[in-house]
Scaffold this active site. Structure first.
Site, PDB file in Angstrom:
ATOM      1  N   GLU A   1      15.961  14.162   7.266  1.00 40.54           N
ATOM      2  CA  GLU A   1      17.269  14.209   6.620  1.00 40.54           C
ATOM      3  C   GLU A   1      17.235  13.312   5.377  1.00 40.54           C
ATOM      4  OE1 GLU A   1      20.408  14.763  10.293  1.00 40.54           O
ATOM      5  OE2 GLU A   1      19.498  12.801  10.059  1.00 40.54           O
TER       6      GLU A   1
ATOM      7  N   HIS B   1      15.549  10.097   6.529  1.00 43.26           N
ATOM      8  CA  HIS B   1      15.569   9.811   7.964  1.00 43.26           C
ATOM      9  C   HIS B   1      14.596  10.736   8.697  1.00 43.26           C
ATOM     10  CE1 HIS B   1      17.912   9.883  11.962  1.00 43.26           C
ATOM     11  NE2 HIS B   1      17.264   8.744  11.897  1.00 43.26           N
TER      12      HIS B   1
ATOM     13  N   ASN C   1      22.091  13.301  14.522  1.00 42.45           N
ATOM     14  CA  ASN C   1      22.589  12.376  15.538  1.00 42.45           C
ATOM     15  C   ASN C   1      24.053  12.620  15.854  1.00 42.45           C
ATOM     16  OD1 ASN C   1      20.240  11.148  16.211  1.00 42.45           O
ATOM     17  ND2 ASN C   1      20.430   9.499  14.713  1.00 42.45           N
TER      18      ASN C   1
ATOM     19  N   SER D   1      18.602   4.569  10.672  1.00 40.92           N
ATOM     20  CA  SER D   1      19.301   5.602  11.457  1.00 40.92           C
ATOM     21  C   SER D   1      20.805   5.458  11.315  1.00 40.92           C
ATOM     22  CB  SER D   1      18.985   5.481  12.940  1.00 40.92           C
ATOM     23  OG  SER D   1      17.738   4.969  13.196  1.00 40.92           O
TER      24      SER D   1
HETATM   25  P1  NAD Z   1      10.200  -1.210  15.261  1.00 47.15           P
HETATM   26  O1  NAD Z   1      10.941  -2.412  15.653  1.00 47.15           O
HETATM   27  O2  NAD Z   1       9.448  -0.425  16.284  1.00 47.15           O
HETATM   28  O3  NAD Z   1       9.126  -1.560  14.102  1.00 47.15           O
HETATM   29  C1  NAD Z   1       9.443  -2.284  12.965  1.00 47.15           C
HETATM   30  C2  NAD Z   1       8.186  -2.928  12.403  1.00 47.15           C
HETATM   31  O4  NAD Z   1       8.580  -3.602  11.195  1.00 47.15           O
HETATM   32  C3  NAD Z   1       7.553  -3.973  13.318  1.00 47.15           C
HETATM   33  O5  NAD Z   1       6.167  -3.706  13.487  1.00 47.15           O
HETATM   34  C4  NAD Z   1       7.786  -5.295  12.560  1.00 47.15           C
HETATM   35  O6  NAD Z   1       6.712  -6.221  12.732  1.00 47.15           O
HETATM   36  C5  NAD Z   1       7.860  -4.824  11.130  1.00 47.15           C
HETATM   37  N1  NAD Z   1       8.561  -5.742  10.250  1.00 47.15           N
HETATM   38  C6  NAD Z   1       9.627  -6.534  10.508  1.00 47.15           C
HETATM   39  N2  NAD Z   1       9.979  -7.235   9.406  1.00 47.15           N
HETATM   40  C7  NAD Z   1       9.124  -6.864   8.431  1.00 47.15           C
HETATM   41  C8  NAD Z   1       8.955  -7.240   7.070  1.00 47.15           C
HETATM   42  N3  NAD Z   1       9.764  -8.119   6.506  1.00 47.15           N
HETATM   43  N4  NAD Z   1       7.945  -6.680   6.370  1.00 47.15           N
HETATM   44  C9  NAD Z   1       7.117  -5.783   6.939  1.00 47.15           C
HETATM   45  N5  NAD Z   1       7.224  -5.386   8.224  1.00 47.15           N
HETATM   46  C10 NAD Z   1       8.208  -5.927   8.961  1.00 47.15           C
HETATM   47  O7  NAD Z   1      11.250  -0.269  14.489  1.00 47.15           O
HETATM   48  P2  NAD Z   1      11.311   1.338  14.455  1.00 47.15           P
HETATM   49  O8  NAD Z   1      11.859   1.865  15.731  1.00 47.15           O
HETATM   50  O9  NAD Z   1      10.018   1.856  13.936  1.00 47.15           O
HETATM   51  O10 NAD Z   1      12.481   1.540  13.373  1.00 47.15           O
HETATM   52  C11 NAD Z   1      12.297   1.325  11.997  1.00 47.15           C
HETATM   53  C12 NAD Z   1      13.452   1.946  11.240  1.00 47.15           C
HETATM   54  O11 NAD Z   1      13.472   3.354  11.522  1.00 47.15           O
HETATM   55  C13 NAD Z   1      14.818   1.413  11.653  1.00 47.15           C
HETATM   56  O12 NAD Z   1      15.659   1.389  10.529  1.00 47.15           O
HETATM   57  C14 NAD Z   1      15.296   2.446  12.678  1.00 47.15           C
HETATM   58  O13 NAD Z   1      16.700   2.510  12.781  1.00 47.15           O
HETATM   59  C15 NAD Z   1      14.732   3.728  12.080  1.00 47.15           C
HETATM   60  N6  NAD Z   1      14.518   4.830  13.026  1.00 47.15           N
HETATM   61  C16 NAD Z   1      13.998   4.620  14.267  1.00 47.15           C
HETATM   62  C17 NAD Z   1      13.786   5.710  15.122  1.00 47.15           C
HETATM   63  C18 NAD Z   1      13.193   5.510  16.499  1.00 47.15           C
HETATM   64  O14 NAD Z   1      13.182   6.474  17.301  1.00 47.15           O
HETATM   65  N7  NAD Z   1      12.657   4.325  16.813  1.00 47.15           N
HETATM   66  C19 NAD Z   1      14.098   7.022  14.705  1.00 47.15           C
HETATM   67  C20 NAD Z   1      14.595   7.217  13.402  1.00 47.15           C
HETATM   68  C21 NAD Z   1      14.822   6.113  12.576  1.00 47.15           C
END
Ligand code: NAD
Length: 306
Positions: free
Chosen positions: A148, A136, A187, A116
Site C-alpha cells: 500500500e 506499507h 487493515n 502500519s
Molecule cells: P521489529 O521490532 O521486528 O524490527 C525493527 C528492527 O529495527 C530491529 O532489528 C531493531 O534493532 C532495528 N532498529 C531499531 N532502532 C533502529 C535504528 N535507530 N536504526 C536502525 N535500526 C534500528 O519491527 P518490525 O515488526 O519489522 O516493524 C518495522 C516497521 O514495520 C514498523 O513500523 C511496523 O509497524 C511495520 N510493520 C510491521 C509488520 C509486521 O507484521 N511486523 C507489518 C507491516 C508493517
C-alpha cells in the site's frame, strides 16, 4: 538502483529480498549486528526455498552479491535512490532516524516508511516534503504481493508513479491510498472482519475454530480469486442490496478491543511468537504456513497477476 532498508527485524529482511529479486543493489542497516546476521540468513534461506519451489530461477549467490549490511547509516544512505524505513513503531526512534536521513541522504532520495499506523508525514511535515511517504509492505513481504503506497498532501505524484512502477518490476502488486487513514485499506477491512467474528464468538454464537474455518473454507478461499466487488457481482447486486439492508443494522460497532484479546495478552498468549494465542503453534506450523503461502504465490503469479 541503490536501495537501503533500515531495520532488520520481522519486516526488513523480506523487504530487502523484494528489491534483490528485482535486480537492485541493497544495503540493510540496523543498530544490532546480530539482527543483521539473522536477517541475512533469513534472506538466503528464503531465496533458496523460492528456487526449490520454482518461484524464481535466479542464482542465489549472484543475488546475494548485490547485498550488503552495515551499522553506519551515514555510509549506507550516501548514494541511496530509495530508503525504506522499517524500525519499531516508536515516534522518538523514527524522529531520530529522519533527522539523520535528512543530514545524510542525497536530496532526491525517495524515503518511505513501512509504518502500519503512524501518520508520519503529518507528524514530521518538514522532513523531505514531497519525497517522503508511506509504503506499507505486508508480512511476509517477500511473499505477499500487495504494497500500500499512502500519499499525503505534499507527496510528489511523480515519485509515487516511479515507486509503483519499480515495485511492479520487482513482482509486487502496489495500490495507492490517496490520503492517510488509520489502518490504510487492508487493515481496516481485516479489522472490520475480526470485530464482527469476535463479537459473534463473545455472544456464544460461533466457536473460535469454526470462525477460522469460515475464512479458510469460504471467505478467504474465494477472496484469493476474486475481490470484494467481484464477489458482489457474482452474488448479484440486487441480492447484496437486500442482504445489506437486513444485516448492516445488526453488525457489531464496538469501539473497544474485544475482551478475549485483552485477556490473552494479559496471559502472555500472544500468538505464534509465544507458541500460543487463540490456538497453539509449533515451528513446523510456521514453516507449513510459509510453504502454503508460497504455493498460493505460484497460483497468484500464474493466474491472477494481470
Ligand atoms: P521489529 O521490532 O521486528 O524490527 C525493527 C528492527 O529495527 C530491529 O532489528 C531493531 O534493532 C532495528 N532498529 C531499531 N532502532 C533502529 C535504528 N535507530 N536504526 C536502525 N535500526 C534500528 O519491527 P518490525 O515488526 O519489522 O516493524 C518495522 C516497521 O514495520 C514498523 O513500523 C511496523 O509497524 C511495520 N510493520 C510491521 C509488520 C509486521 O507484521 N511486523 C507489518 C507491516 C508493517
Amino acid at each position: 538502483m541503490n536501495v537501503v532498508v533500515i531495520g532488520s527485524g520481522v519486516m526488513g529482511p523480506g523487504i530487502a529480498q523484494v528489491f534483490l529479486m528485482g535486480g537492485h543493489r541493497v544495503i540493510m542497516t540496523d543498530i544490532k549486528v546480530e539482527a543483521l546476521a539473522e536477517g541475512t540468513k533469513e534472506i538466503r534461506n528464503s531465496l533458496n526455498l523460492m528456487v526449490a519451489k520454482g518461484i524464481i530461477d535466479q542464482d542465489v549467490t549472484a543475488l546475494m552479491s548485490n547485498f550488503q549490511t552495515m551499522t553506519s547509516l551515514e555510509e549506507a544512505v550516501k548514494d541511496a535512490d530509495l530508503v525504506v524505513e522499517a524500525i519499531p513503531e516508536v515516534i522518538s526512534l523514527k524522529q531520530q532516524i529522519y533527522g539523520s536521513l535528512d543530514q545524510f541522504c542525497p536530496k532526491d532520495t525517495v524515503i518511505v516508511s513501512n509504518t502500519s499506523a503512524l501518520p508520519l508525514p503529518e507528524i514530521f511535515p518538514n522532513f523531505r516534503p514531497g519525497n517522503f511517504f508511506v509504503a506499507h509492505f505486508m508480512n511476509p513481504p517477500q511473499i505477499i504481493p500487495l504494497v500500500e503506497i499512502v500519499k499525503n498532501d505534499k507527496t510528489n505524484p511523480e515519485k509515487v508513479a516511479w515507486l509503483r512502477a519499480e515495485l511492479e518490476k520487482c513482482g509486487k502488486k502496489p495500490i495507492v491510498v490517496n490520503q492517510f487513514v488509520k489502518g490504510f485499506l487492508t487493515n481496516r477491512m481485516q479489522t472490520a472482519m475480526a470485530r464482527e467474528g469476535l463479537s459473534l464468538y463473545e455472544k456464544g454464537i460461533i466457536s473460535l475454530e469454526d470462525l477460522d474455518i469460515a475464512n479458510t473454507a469460504c471467505i478467504g478461499f474465494k477472496s484469493a480469486w476474486q475481490g470484494t466487488l467481484e464477489t458482489m457481482d457474482y452474488i448479484g447486486l440486487d441480492t447484496c442490496a437486500f442482504a445489506y439492508n437486513v444485516i448492516f443494522p445488526d453488525l457489531c460497532n464496538e469501539t473497544t478491543v474485544p475482551s478475549i484479546v485483552t485477556e490473552k495478552v494479559k496471559e502472555g498468549k500472544l500468538g505464534l511468537k509465544t507458541g500460543e494465542g487463540f490456538f497453539k503453534y509449533s515451528e513446523e506450523d510456521a514453516m507449513a504456513r510459509q510453504e502454503g503461502l508460497l504455493e498460493q504465490l505460484k497460483l497468484y503469479n500464474t493466474y491472477l497477476n494481470k
